[in-house]
Scaffold this active site. Sequence first.
Site, PDB file in Angstrom:
ATOM      1  N   ASP A  81       0.809  -1.225   0.000  1.00 56.35           N
ATOM      2  CA  ASP A  81       0.000   0.000   0.000  1.00 56.35           C
ATOM      3  C   ASP A  81       0.842   1.275   0.000  1.00 56.35           C
ATOM      4  O   ASP A  81       2.005   1.279   0.390  1.00 56.35           O
ATOM      5  CB  ASP A  81      -0.957   0.015   1.203  1.00 56.35           C
ATOM      6  CG  ASP A  81      -0.253  -0.185   2.539  1.00 56.35           C
ATOM      7  OD1 ASP A  81       0.754  -0.926   2.592  1.00 56.35           O
ATOM      8  OD2 ASP A  81      -0.696   0.405   3.542  1.00 56.35           O
ATOM      9  N   GLU A 130      -0.590  -2.011   5.134  1.00 48.26           N
ATOM     10  CA  GLU A 130       0.330  -1.940   6.290  1.00 48.26           C
ATOM     11  C   GLU A 130       0.160  -0.644   7.059  1.00 48.26           C
ATOM     12  O   GLU A 130       0.406  -0.590   8.267  1.00 48.26           O
ATOM     13  CB  GLU A 130       1.790  -2.078   5.809  1.00 48.26           C
ATOM     14  CG  GLU A 130       2.797  -2.294   6.935  1.00 48.26           C
ATOM     15  CD  GLU A 130       3.131  -1.043   7.725  1.00 48.26           C
ATOM     16  OE1 GLU A 130       3.251  -1.148   8.960  1.00 48.26           O
ATOM     17  OE2 GLU A 130       3.257   0.039   7.134  1.00 48.26           O
TER      18      GLU A 130
HETATM   19 NI    NI Z   1       6.557   0.956   5.564  1.00 49.59          NI
END
Ligand code: NI
Length: 394
Positions: free
Chosen positions: A79, A137
Amino acid sequence: MVQTIKALAAALAADLAAVRRHLHAHPELSFEETETAAFVTRQLREMGLQPQTMAETGVVALIEGRPGGPTLALRADMDALPIQELNEVAYKSTRPGVMHACGHDVHTTSLLGTARILNQLKSEFQGTVKLIFQPGEEVVPGGASLMIRDGVLENPAPRAVLGQHVFPKLPVGQVGIRSGRYMASADELYMTVRGRGGHGAMPELNLDPVLVASHIIVAAQQIVSRRANPKMPSVLSFGKVIANGATNVIPDSVYLEGTFRTLDEQWRMEALGHLRQLCEGLAASMGAVCELEIRRGYPCLDNEPALTARTRAAMAAYVGEENVVDLDQWLAAEDFAYFSQAGPACFYRLGTRSADGSRGTASVHTPTFDVDETCLELGPGLMAWLTVQELAAQ
Ligand code: NI
């Protein structure tokens, strides 16, 4: 084997730079990684692998070596961040306000490179490699926790998980690692202090939430300075404080957002309890009301000592002892911590700035973050080497 892997990594580097540039130009926010996941899936299929979707925008695939060995999982995150890129480069983000400013494009590319290398060498090692491309994340609850919930650590269950992260503090060619507790827990704080607004000239008729919130901000620091064990790092930061009145208008309420981080799970829970007691009690003592929402974030990240010792030794064999840097603890958080709480795991850093400082010096999460793309030779090669070594370890 080292020389074989280094040669394969060198041969892939130019291709991987093109992959990284594609991903960098087309970033997607957390849990919206549909194009990235489709791209990764295509790449893995072209290698003859059979990738599967997990947690909606995550991808998992297996590389089967010779039968009979253990399984090792390798993890990358996919991401991007809500940041407007300021780099003027050919591969600049094409999406306004979205940017790969934490190097997850490099992690994804590097793991694709590692997959290519290991896929070519699969008759040379015994065991199974599980490739994990995870979403989200950067945002709680973290894609790692969703992948684990959906079974990424089962069928087959990996003996350990390795993860790699870009690190602008180190030049390309160097890697960083730390045994034991490495990164912090992080919990998000959302607070509303409610009073009673009115004319700024008549405080006796109002109940000023700005003053109450100010007391809370100052007093809460005593949890870090007086309640925490001084040998245990803790951080409390409020980065958002909105009191939307005017020079002569006291608002009805003040809104705050902050973060609490530490390196001890038990103290973490105690501190959050202290924080709630202090915020609510202090507001009440001044006649106001404090509503505190604590969103539990990532746990502490632990690098399992035996695995980390083996990984460090294998790193030194690949890059030379002088290029392995022992890292300090860091109070940033990372959802790889969920893997580290589920079983043996090791999370290490890949140097990504130019040795001469000409590229890749900006910190992660800034609009000028970039890497020296020559890291795309060491990143995949090193991880392939670490994998082969770990699969052979007793
Ligand atoms: Ni990172």
